[in-house]
Design an enzyme around this catalytic site. Structure first.
Site, PDB file in Angstrom:
ATOM      1  N   PRO A  18       6.670 106.207  26.809  1.00  0.00           N
ATOM      2  CA  PRO A  18       6.176 104.975  28.400  1.00  0.00           C
ATOM      3  C   PRO A  18       7.377 104.978  28.968  1.00  0.00           C
ATOM      4  O   PRO A  18       8.408 104.487  28.741  1.00  0.00           O
ATOM      5  CB  PRO A  18       5.871 103.732  27.430  1.00  0.00           C
ATOM      6  CG  PRO A  18       7.000 103.395  26.194  1.00  0.00           C
ATOM      7  CD  PRO A  18       7.578 104.251  26.016  1.00  0.00           C
ATOM      8  N   CYS A 102      11.405  96.204  29.368  1.00  0.00           N
ATOM      9  CA  CYS A 102      11.475  96.983  30.535  1.00  0.00           C
ATOM     10  C   CYS A 102      12.738  95.765  31.044  1.00  0.00           C
ATOM     11  O   CYS A 102      13.117  95.205  31.467  1.00  0.00           O
ATOM     12  CB  CYS A 102      10.161  96.902  31.748  1.00  0.00           C
ATOM     13  SG  CYS A 102      10.715  97.543  33.101  1.00  0.00           S
ATOM     14  N   LYS A 141       8.420  98.076  22.045  1.00  0.00           N
ATOM     15  CA  LYS A 141       9.447  98.694  21.750  1.00  0.00           C
ATOM     16  C   LYS A 141      10.447  97.301  22.814  1.00  0.00           C
ATOM     17  O   LYS A 141      10.331  96.935  23.421  1.00  0.00           O
ATOM     18  CB  LYS A 141       9.132 100.110  23.406  1.00  0.00           C
ATOM     19  CG  LYS A 141       9.894 100.274  23.091  1.00  0.00           C
ATOM     20  CD  LYS A 141      10.113 101.600  24.776  1.00  0.00           C
ATOM     21  CE  LYS A 141      10.857 102.420  24.818  1.00  0.00           C
ATOM     22  NZ  LYS A 141      11.987 102.198  25.875  1.00  0.00           N
TER      23      LYS A 141
END
EC number: 1.3.1.-
Length: 331
Positions: A18, A102, A141
Site C-alpha cells: 500500500p 507509516c 503491516k
C-alpha cells in the site's frame, strides 16, 4: 502454500504494498495483470472515513479483477477504527489490513502508523478489537520498531497473532530510519523462525531485483515479499521476479512500444478514475521508471512531469514512440 485466512496465495506470493497516491485502482490493475498475487489499497484514514471525506471514501473503490485485494486503514482511536471497519466491509474486500508502519510525521504525531510502536499494549488492544469486529481476515503491516533500541518485533508479532491477525508484513527498518539505510531482514526472519508463529510472515523493504526476492525466500525463509518502490512505474517487476524463480534468468525487459502502451493506458485509467487534473498529477511519479535507462530522454521526461494537459502528454508519448522505438536500454 501461503494462506491468509482461507485465501490461498501459492508458494512465496508477491504482494503490492500500500503506497499513498500510488496504489490506486489503475495501478493495482496493472500490477495484478503483471503477476502481483495480492494488492493493497492506499492507506485510508479511519477519521476520514467516519467523516465521509471524499478522498478517503474514493479510496474504497475496488474491482473484481483485483482480487484478492486488501483495504488498509490507519488510525489510533478505538471508536474511529471500529467504525471504519464497518464502513470498509461494505466495499467487500478480501482482507482488511491495519497500518502500523507509516513513518510520515503527520500520521505518527497522532500515534497512528508507526507512531503506535511506542505503545505496544495499545497496538495489541486495538488489533484485538478490530479482529473481533469483522469476519474478514485481518492482517498487519508494521516496522521493526520505533528505533534501534526498541526492536521487539518477535514478541510484538506473536502478540498480534495471538489476538487473531492472519498475516503480517514487516518492513525491515525502524520508524527513525524512515527509508534511509538498508532494510534489515534478520529480525523478520526471527519472527518467521519463532516456533509459536503459524501465520504467514511477509518481508518488505529493498526487494528491488529478482535476486533479492530469491534471497528473502531461500536465505531468510519468509513466506512472501511485499513489493513497494520497485514497482512504481514498472508493474512488470512481479512477472520478472516469477520468471527468475522458475528459470534463474532475467525476463527480457519490456520494449519501448510496451512501455508507452502501458503508460498511456495507466494515464487513461487514472483520468477516468480521478479526473484529469489529479490523474495527470499523480501519474508523474511513475514516468521516471516507465522510461528508465533510455539515453537522452531527459527533455521528454521533463515534459511528462510538468505538462498539465492530458492531450499534450499523450502527444509527448506518441513522439517518444517515434524517436525511441529502436533504442537500447542502459542497465
Amino acid at each position: 502454500m501461503a494462506k491468509i485466512g482461507n485465501i490461498e496465495l501459492g508458494d512465496f506470493p508477491l504482494l503490492l504494498a500500500p503506497m499513498e497516491d500510488v496504489s490506486d485502482p489503475p495501478f493495482r490493475a496493472l500490477c495484478k495483470e503483471n503477476g502481483a498475487d495480492v494488492v493493497y489499497t492506499e492507506f485510508i484514514s479511519s477519521e476520514g472515513l467516519i467523516r465521509d471525506a471524499a478522498k478517503s471514501v474514493q479510496k474504497l473503490d475496488i474491482y473484481e479483477k483485483e482480487r484478492p485485494v486488501g483495504i488498509q486503514i490507519f488510525g489510533a482511536e478505538m471508536d474511529s477504527m471500529l467504525e471504519a471497519i464497518d464502513i470498509v466491509e461494505q466495499s467487500k474486500p478480501d482482507i482488511i489490513d491495519i497500518n502500523f508502519g507509516c513513518p510520515v510525521k503527520k500520521v505518527v504525531c497522532k500515534n497512528a502508523g508507526a507512531g503506535i510502536l511506542k505503545d505496544i499494549p495499545l497496538m495489541v488492544k486495538l488489533t484485538e478489537a478490530m479482529v473481533k469486529r469483522t469476519n474478514l481476515p485481518v492482517t498487519v503491516k508494521t516496522r521493526l520498531g520505533w528505533d534501534s533500541d526498541s526492536i521487539k518485533i518477535v514478541e510484538v508479532a506473536e502478540q498480534l497473532q495471538d489476538v487473531g491477525i492472519q498475516g503480517i508484513s514487516i518492513h525491515g527498518r525502524t520508524r527513525v530510519q524512515m527509508y534511509k539505510g538498508n532494510a534489515d531482514w534478520k529480525p523478520i526472519a526471527a519472527v518467521k523462525n519463532n516456533p509459536r508463529m503459524h501465520i504467514p510472515v511477509f518481508g518488505n523493504g529493498d526487494v528491488n531485483c529478482p535476486e533479492k526476492a530469491v534471497e528473502m525466500r531461500d536465505e531468510y525463509g519468509l513466506d512472501g515479499a511485499m513489493i513497494g518502490r520497485a514497482s512504481i512505474g514498472y508493474p512488470w517487476f512481479f512477472n520478472e521476479v516469477k520468471h527468475y524463480f522458475k528459470t534463474g534468468e532475467y525476463l527480457a525487459p519490456p520494449s519501448m512500444e510496451e512501455r508507452v502502451r502501458v503508460a498511456r493506458r495507466h494515464l487513461e485509467m487514472s483520468i477516468d478514475w480521478k479526473g484529469e487534473k489529479l490523474g495527470v498529477l499523480e501519474m508523474r511519479r511513475h514516468y521516471a521508471n516507465y522510461f528508465k535507462g533510455i539515453p537522452n530522454f531527459k527533455p521528454y521526461r521533463q515534459q511528462l512531469v510538468t505538462t498539465d494537459d492530458a492531450a499534450d502528454i499523450f502527444a509527448v508519448l506518441d513522439e517518444v514512440i517515434e524517436k525511441f522505438t529502436d533504442v537500447e536500454f542502459m542497465v
